[in-house]
Design a protein around this motif. Structure first.
Motif, PDB file in Angstrom:
ATOM      1  N   SER A   1      12.214 -15.421  43.669  1.00 30.32           N
ATOM      2  CA  SER A   1      11.341 -14.290  43.966  1.00 30.32           C
ATOM      3  C   SER A   1      11.916 -13.439  45.089  1.00 30.32           C
ATOM      4  N   SER A   2      12.580 -14.059  46.037  1.00 26.35           N
ATOM      5  CA  SER A   2      13.168 -13.270  47.114  1.00 26.35           C
ATOM      6  C   SER A   2      14.386 -12.495  46.627  1.00 26.35           C
ATOM      7  N   SER A   3      15.130 -13.084  45.680  1.00 30.10           N
ATOM      8  CA  SER A   3      16.287 -12.363  45.162  1.00 30.10           C
ATOM      9  C   SER A   3      15.848 -11.208  44.275  1.00 30.10           C
ATOM     10  N   SER A   4      14.732 -11.359  43.540  1.00 30.62           N
ATOM     11  CA  SER A   4      14.273 -10.258  42.704  1.00 30.62           C
ATOM     12  C   SER A   4      13.716  -9.124  43.549  1.00 30.62           C
ATOM     13  N   SER A   5      13.081  -9.453  44.667  1.00 28.26           N
ATOM     14  CA  SER A   5      12.556  -8.388  45.520  1.00 28.26           C
ATOM     15  C   SER A   5      13.686  -7.659  46.227  1.00 28.26           C
ATOM     16  N   SER A   6      14.760  -8.369  46.581  1.00 24.97           N
ATOM     17  CA  SER A   6      15.872  -7.692  47.233  1.00 24.97           C
ATOM     18  C   SER A   6      16.641  -6.833  46.237  1.00 24.97           C
ATOM     19  N   SER A   7      16.725  -7.269  44.986  1.00 21.96           N
ATOM     20  CA  SER A   7      17.426  -6.458  44.000  1.00 21.96           C
ATOM     21  C   SER A   7      16.597  -5.226  43.622  1.00 21.96           C
ATOM     22  N   ALA A   8      15.273  -5.351  43.642  1.00 19.96           N
ATOM     23  CA  ALA A   8      14.419  -4.199  43.338  1.00 19.96           C
ATOM     24  C   ALA A   8      14.512  -3.164  44.453  1.00 19.96           C
ATOM     25  N   ALA A   9      14.684  -3.610  45.665  1.00 22.47           N
ATOM     26  CA  ALA A   9      14.765  -2.677  46.782  1.00 22.47           C
ATOM     27  C   ALA A   9      16.103  -1.957  46.808  1.00 22.47           C
ATOM     28  N   SER A  10      17.121  -2.541  46.193  1.00 27.05           N
ATOM     29  CA  SER A  10      18.439  -1.927  46.235  1.00 27.05           C
ATOM     30  C   SER A  10      18.679  -0.952  45.083  1.00 27.05           C
ATOM     31  N   VAL A  11      17.696  -0.756  44.209  1.00 25.12           N
ATOM     32  CA  VAL A  11      17.852   0.177  43.101  1.00 25.12           C
ATOM     33  C   VAL A  11      17.835   1.595  43.650  1.00 25.12           C
ATOM     34  N   VAL A  12      18.818   2.365  43.261  1.00 25.23           N
ATOM     35  CA  VAL A  12      18.932   3.736  43.744  1.00 25.23           C
ATOM     36  C   VAL A  12      18.258   4.664  42.748  1.00 25.23           C
ATOM     37  N   VAL A  13      17.323   5.466  43.241  1.00 27.14           N
ATOM     38  CA  VAL A  13      16.640   6.449  42.403  1.00 27.14           C
ATOM     39  C   VAL A  13      17.337   7.777  42.620  1.00 27.14           C
ATOM     40  N   PRO A  14      17.815   8.385  41.543  1.00 29.89           N
ATOM     41  CA  PRO A  14      18.521   9.653  41.731  1.00 29.89           C
ATOM     42  C   PRO A  14      17.573  10.731  42.252  1.00 29.89           C
ATOM     43  N   GLY A  15      18.104  11.588  43.125  1.00 34.15           N
ATOM     44  CA  GLY A  15      17.306  12.679  43.687  1.00 34.15           C
ATOM     45  C   GLY A  15      17.102  13.785  42.666  1.00 34.15           C
ATOM     46  N   ALA A  16      16.302  14.727  43.048  1.00 32.98           N
ATOM     47  CA  ALA A  16      16.024  15.850  42.158  1.00 32.98           C
ATOM     48  C   ALA A  16      17.294  16.682  41.985  1.00 32.98           C
ATOM     49  N   THR A  17      17.504  17.146  40.778  1.00 35.55           N
ATOM     50  CA  THR A  17      18.683  17.952  40.507  1.00 35.55           C
ATOM     51  C   THR A  17      18.475  19.370  41.022  1.00 35.55           C
ATOM     52  N   PHE A  18      19.540  20.127  41.039  1.00 30.69           N
ATOM     53  CA  PHE A  18      19.487  21.517  41.473  1.00 30.69           C
ATOM     54  C   PHE A  18      18.509  22.304  40.608  1.00 30.69           C
ATOM     55  N   TRP A  19      18.535  22.045  39.301  1.00 28.03           N
ATOM     56  CA  TRP A  19      17.683  22.801  38.375  1.00 28.03           C
ATOM     57  C   TRP A  19      16.206  22.466  38.557  1.00 28.03           C
ATOM     58  N   SER A  20      15.894  21.207  38.790  1.00 25.45           N
ATOM     59  CA  SER A  20      14.484  20.850  38.968  1.00 25.45           C
ATOM     60  C   SER A  20      13.949  21.393  40.288  1.00 25.45           C
ATOM     61  N   ARG A  21      14.786  21.396  41.338  1.00 28.33           N
ATOM     62  CA  ARG A  21      14.355  21.998  42.607  1.00 28.33           C
ATOM     63  C   ARG A  21      14.177  23.498  42.462  1.00 28.33           C
ATOM     64  N   SER A  22      15.081  24.151  41.730  1.00 29.37           N
ATOM     65  CA  SER A  22      14.961  25.598  41.515  1.00 29.37           C
ATOM     66  C   SER A  22      13.730  25.931  40.683  1.00 29.37           C
ATOM     67  N   LEU A  23      13.464  25.135  39.671  1.00 29.25           N
ATOM     68  CA  LEU A  23      12.286  25.355  38.836  1.00 29.25           C
ATOM     69  C   LEU A  23      11.004  25.156  39.640  1.00 29.25           C
ATOM     70  N   THR A  24      11.000  24.182  40.524  1.00 24.72           N
ATOM     71  CA  THR A  24       9.834  23.943  41.374  1.00 24.72           C
ATOM     72  C   THR A  24       9.605  25.120  42.314  1.00 24.72           C
TER      73      THR A  24
ATOM     74  N   PHE B   1       0.340  22.012  41.311  1.00 25.75           N
ATOM     75  CA  PHE B   1       0.560  22.981  42.380  1.00 25.75           C
ATOM     76  C   PHE B   1      -0.696  23.810  42.619  1.00 25.75           C
ATOM     77  N   SER B   2      -0.720  24.502  43.713  1.00 21.52           N
ATOM     78  CA  SER B   2      -1.822  25.408  44.021  1.00 21.52           C
ATOM     79  C   SER B   2      -1.791  26.593  43.063  1.00 21.52           C
ATOM     80  N   THR B   3      -2.952  26.986  42.579  1.00 22.85           N
ATOM     81  CA  THR B   3      -3.033  28.095  41.620  1.00 22.85           C
ATOM     82  C   THR B   3      -3.756  29.301  42.217  1.00 22.85           C
ATOM     83  N   ARG B   4      -3.859  29.374  43.526  1.00 23.43           N
ATOM     84  CA  ARG B   4      -4.619  30.453  44.152  1.00 23.43           C
ATOM     85  C   ARG B   4      -4.030  31.825  43.833  1.00 23.43           C
TER      86      ARG B   4
END
Length: 124
Positions: A4-27, A94-97
């Motif tokens: 269980s400790s090895s599975s929690s350490s491996s889950a913490a080391s998973v890298v989540v890719p950041g938002a791409t240029f296009w998704s940030r521009s679209l946002t 997002f806000s729609t005001r």
């Protein structure tokens, strides 16, 4: 317990890719599009004022008709875009005001122009 400790350490080391240029521009575009629509409303108000102050004489009547047609096309396209942007902003959380104000202003200006046209032309 060791597993269980090895599975929690491996889950913490998973890298989540950041938002791409296009998704940030679209946002950014989605967040600012309501303000762009309000800018379109201001442009339509100026065009409307200009259309109401043009004197209809000779080619001025053709010019006035062109102003009204351009105004109508821009207002119609703007209203459809404002409704789509507002729905997309709501879907993304997002806000729609600004986009909601643009929809209200476009509907009010359209109703005002239609009423003016009915009073001065169709109901005469």
């Amino acid at each position: 317990m060791h597993s269980s400790s090895s599975s929690s350490s491996s889950a913490a080391s998973v890298v989540v890719p950041g938002a791409t240029f296009w998704s940030r521009s679209l946002t950014r575009l989605l967040r600012g599009s309501g303000w762009l629509l309000l800018g379109l409303c201001a442009l339509l108000a100026v065009l409307s004022y200009h259309g109401f102050t043009v004197y209809c004489e000779n080619f001025g009547c053709i010019y006035l008709g062109l102003i009204w047609m351009v105004w109508g096309v821009l207002a119609g396209v703007g209203l459809v875009m404002a409704l789509l942007v507002r729905a997309w902003q709501r879907h993304r959380g997002f806000s729609t005001r600004a986009s909601s104000w643009a929809v209200v202003l476009l509907l009010a200006m359209g109703a005002g122009h239609l009423l003016y046209w009915l009073v001065t032309t169709a109901l005469r």
